[in-house]
Write an enzyme that holds these catalytic residues in place. Structure first.
Site, PDB file in Angstrom:
ATOM      1  N   ARG A  64       0.835  -1.204   0.000  1.00  0.00           N
ATOM      2  CA  ARG A  64       0.000   0.000   0.000  1.00  0.00           C
ATOM      3  C   ARG A  64       0.866   1.250   0.000  1.00  0.00           C
ATOM      4  O   ARG A  64       0.605   2.208  -0.745  1.00  0.00           O
ATOM      5  CB  ARG A  64      -0.927  -0.003   1.213  1.00  0.00           C
ATOM      6  CG  ARG A  64      -2.007  -1.063   1.162  1.00  0.00           C
ATOM      7  CD  ARG A  64      -2.763  -1.142   2.470  1.00  0.00           C
ATOM      8  NE  ARG A  64      -3.507   0.082   2.758  1.00  0.00           N
ATOM      9  CZ  ARG A  64      -4.140   0.310   3.907  1.00  0.00           C
ATOM     10  NH1 ARG A  64      -4.098  -0.587   4.879  1.00  0.00           N
ATOM     11  NH2 ARG A  64      -4.797   1.446   4.090  1.00  0.00           N
TER      12      ARG A  64
ATOM     13  N   CYS B 253      -1.257   5.929   9.362  1.00  0.00           N
ATOM     14  CA  CYS B 253      -1.626   4.580   8.911  1.00  0.00           C
ATOM     15  C   CYS B 253      -2.798   4.726   7.961  1.00  0.00           C
ATOM     16  O   CYS B 253      -2.852   5.674   7.177  1.00  0.00           O
ATOM     17  CB  CYS B 253      -1.951   3.674  10.100  1.00  0.00           C
ATOM     18  SG  CYS B 253      -3.290   4.269  11.159  1.00  0.00           S
TER      19      CYS B 253
END
Length: 267
Positions: A170, A225
């Site tokens: 990611r 995050c």
């Protein structure tokens, strides 16, 4: 700051302390049937987030946080241990929330419910409970919280290193984001430390192992995050090896940054 984690053996030894409160840090209540005996449900998404903001898990207003904490019977002098059912996942977020609201006596249960159950310590079925209202007061520590404008300014000022807890694929834009409408990539100059690397079998790695793998240990750090949950895991990992450097959570994290096309990204 104090050492942020305690073991299940420590909790068992201190279970009868009248000031002790055990919190089950849940993201989707009620997610499970069993809890540590005497635990109270700490509902992150519905009770301890600002649900008026269209982002998940957003830091609540201090007064709103204090109101919900008092409903759980939490007081100014409470000694709080937070845990979750995965070992280490959502409990660091609960720890961070209390710390950011000025409550120092809070710890994460290393290993969480699985470690507690494995030792054969007392558990019970989850049930609705009411508690005598506590006198908890929130004293918000603004330096533990960063918004997108502060993170954007940091790209040029380089006052801190952004530590991104998402998986490497990611972070490197090698896969699409799980949330619809988000760009792929990362905040410019950010450093990738997948939260899974600081854990083993639901426990934090020992201090000496964390020292070997964590970068930028002597710098100011902002933690990010996907939605403000696993960033708190990395914050605690750094807290375990050094509690002297300033550390803050970018609360909006990639859910906010990735959908704002006015903000720069790297791939």
């Amino acid at each position: 700051m104090k050492i942020p984690i305690v073991s299940v053996s420590w909790l068992q030894e201190n279970i009868n302390n009248p000031e002790l409160i055990i919190l089950d840090a849940v993201l989707d209540a009620p997610p499970h049937d069993l809890q540590i005996a005497g635990a109270r449900t700490f509902d992150i998404k519905n009770k301890f987030s600002d649900t008026s903001i269209p982002l998940p898990n957003t830091l609540p207003q201090p007064q709103a946080f204090a109101t919900e904490a008092r409903k759980l019977g939490i007081s100014k002098h409470s000694k709080i241990v937070v845990y979750d059912t995965k070992g280490i996942y959502s409990s660091p977020r609960a720890w961070y929330l209390f710390k950011s609201m000025g409550h120092e006596n809070v710890w994460v249960l290393d290993g969480g419910f699985p470690a507690w159950e494995k030792e054969g310590f007392a558990i019970e079925k989850v049930a609705l409970k009411s508690f005598k209202e506590g006198d908890f007061e929130a004293h918000f520590k603004a330096d533990m919280f960063k918004n997108k404008f502060q993170v954007l300014h940091n790209i040029t000022s380089k006052e801190a290193i952004v530590i991104d807890a998402r998986s490497a694929d990611r972070f490197n834009a090698e896969t699409e984001e799980p949330r619809e409408g988000l760009r792929s990539g990362h905040i410019p100059n950010a450093v990738n430390v997948p939260f899974s690397k600081v854990l083993k079998d639901g426990h934090f790695l020992p201090k000496e192992e964390l020292k070997q793998i964590l970068p930028h240990q002597d710098q100011n750090l902002y933690f990010s995050c996907g939605s403000g949950i696993t960033a708190c895991i990395n914050l605690i990992a750094y807290e375990l090896i050094s509690n002297n450097q300033p550390k803050a959570i970018y609360d909006g994290s990639w859910t906010e940054w990735g959908q704002d096309y006015n903000l720069p990204i790297e791939k």
